[in-house]
Enzyme design. Structure first.
Site, PDB file in Angstrom:
ATOM      1  N   ASN A 141      -4.359  -0.025  -2.175  1.00  0.00           N
ATOM      2  CA  ASN A 141      -2.982   0.203  -1.722  1.00  0.00           C
ATOM      3  C   ASN A 141      -1.951  -0.334  -2.715  1.00  0.00           C
ATOM      4  O   ASN A 141      -0.763  -0.014  -2.614  1.00  0.00           O
ATOM      5  CB  ASN A 141      -2.743  -0.396  -0.329  1.00  0.00           C
ATOM      6  CG  ASN A 141      -3.421   0.369   0.790  1.00  0.00           C
ATOM      7  OD1 ASN A 141      -3.855  -0.222   1.784  1.00  0.00           O
ATOM      8  ND2 ASN A 141      -3.517   1.688   0.664  1.00  0.00           N
ATOM      9  N   ASP A 156      -4.460   3.430  10.271  1.00  0.00           N
ATOM     10  CA  ASP A 156      -3.879   4.424   9.364  1.00  0.00           C
ATOM     11  C   ASP A 156      -2.842   5.275  10.093  1.00  0.00           C
ATOM     12  O   ASP A 156      -2.944   5.488  11.310  1.00  0.00           O
ATOM     13  CB  ASP A 156      -4.997   5.310   8.797  1.00  0.00           C
ATOM     14  CG  ASP A 156      -4.558   6.059   7.549  1.00  0.00           C
ATOM     15  OD1 ASP A 156      -3.606   5.611   6.885  1.00  0.00           O
ATOM     16  OD2 ASP A 156      -5.168   7.094   7.237  1.00  0.00           O
TER      17      ASP A 156
END
Ligand code: IPE
Ligand code: IPE
Ligand code: MG
Length: 228
Positions: free
Chosen positions: A63, A15
């Protein structure tokens, strides 16, 4: 480098690519490019430290909520990474792309399958890339597949996306957030968790060594008590 107490299976929730780019006044795609460049480095550092299986969370089902251009940019990087295994591999491992094929572009899926074929006889290390993966979706899928059959931990596991993969010993999340975001919800029950502030493109040997040293200091009890 110390290898004897290395965790067998390390997962990284990669991330912070977007913030890495935004901090530099660049577009988020540049962050994904920098992140993708870092992937072989991170895998090689972990393998050199004695880790056998590296799982990298590259793209979650959720996502898809991002702008289409960003999603396409990420897929382009993943495709180039997959194709590198058929051209100039930067990592010596069996590579697997795991997740739901539905919804992914056909050329990306083809590149992933080609990488898996090209690396299937590679040594004793495994690199598992989670693409279009969601932990809840994986559990629901297993439940649907088992419908009408006896449900035991073994039968349930056999319907998960990684039936033969040992559970992660250590899960590292970069980027400072302290959550799993759907990562291996069933398999992480007894994983050690490590959160690090470095954004994924900056995640390197120093941060990895700190994570592994922290892991070595943990006592894994699996519900039992300290062994004398
Ligand atoms: C990359 O980091 C991981 C993916 C979801 C592809 P992000 O793109 O989530 O970066 P941040 O969290 O916005 O900084
Ligand atoms: C988690 O990162 C998923 C991956 C690293 C692929 P996200 O950036 O999608 O997580 P949230 O939305 O901050 O929870
Ligand atoms: Mg993020």
């Amino acid at each position: 480098m110390e290898t004897s107490l290395a965790p067998r299976h390390v997962a990284v929730i990669m991330d912070g690519n977007g913030r890495w780019a935004e901090k530099r006044g660049l577009s988020r795609i540049n962050g994904h490019i920098a992140g993708a460049e870092n992937v072989p480095k991170v895998a090689n550092i972990l393998f050199a430290a004695g880790v056998e299986i590296v799982t990298l969370y590259a793209f979650s089902k959720e996502n898809f909520a991002r702008p289409q251009a960003e999603v396409e940019g990420i897929f382009q990087r993943v495709k180039a990474f997959a194709l590198s295994f058929t051209e100039r591999p930067q990592v010596n491992a069996r590579v697997y792309f795991t997740g739901e094929e539905e919804g992914l572009p056909a050329d990306l899926v083809a590149a992933c399958r080609a990488a898996e074929r090209a690396t299937k006889s590679n040594g004793d290390k495994a690199l598992n890339i989670l693409l279009n993966y969601g932990g809840r979706s994986e559990i629901l899928r297993a439940a649907r597949l088992l419908c009408g059959e006896p449900v035991t931990e073994e039968s349930f596991r056999s319907k998960l996306l990684f039936p033969d993969l040992p559970d992660p010993d250590l899960i590292i999340r970069t980027g400072g957030e302290k959550r799993l975001s759907g990562f291996m919800l069933f398999q992480s029950a007894y994983s050690e968790l490590y959160f690090c502030n470095a954004l994924f493109p900056d995640f390197g040997v120093r941060e990895i060594n700190s994570a592994l040293a922290d892991y070595r200091s943990r006592e894994r009890r699996f519900g039992g008590i300290k062994t004398p």
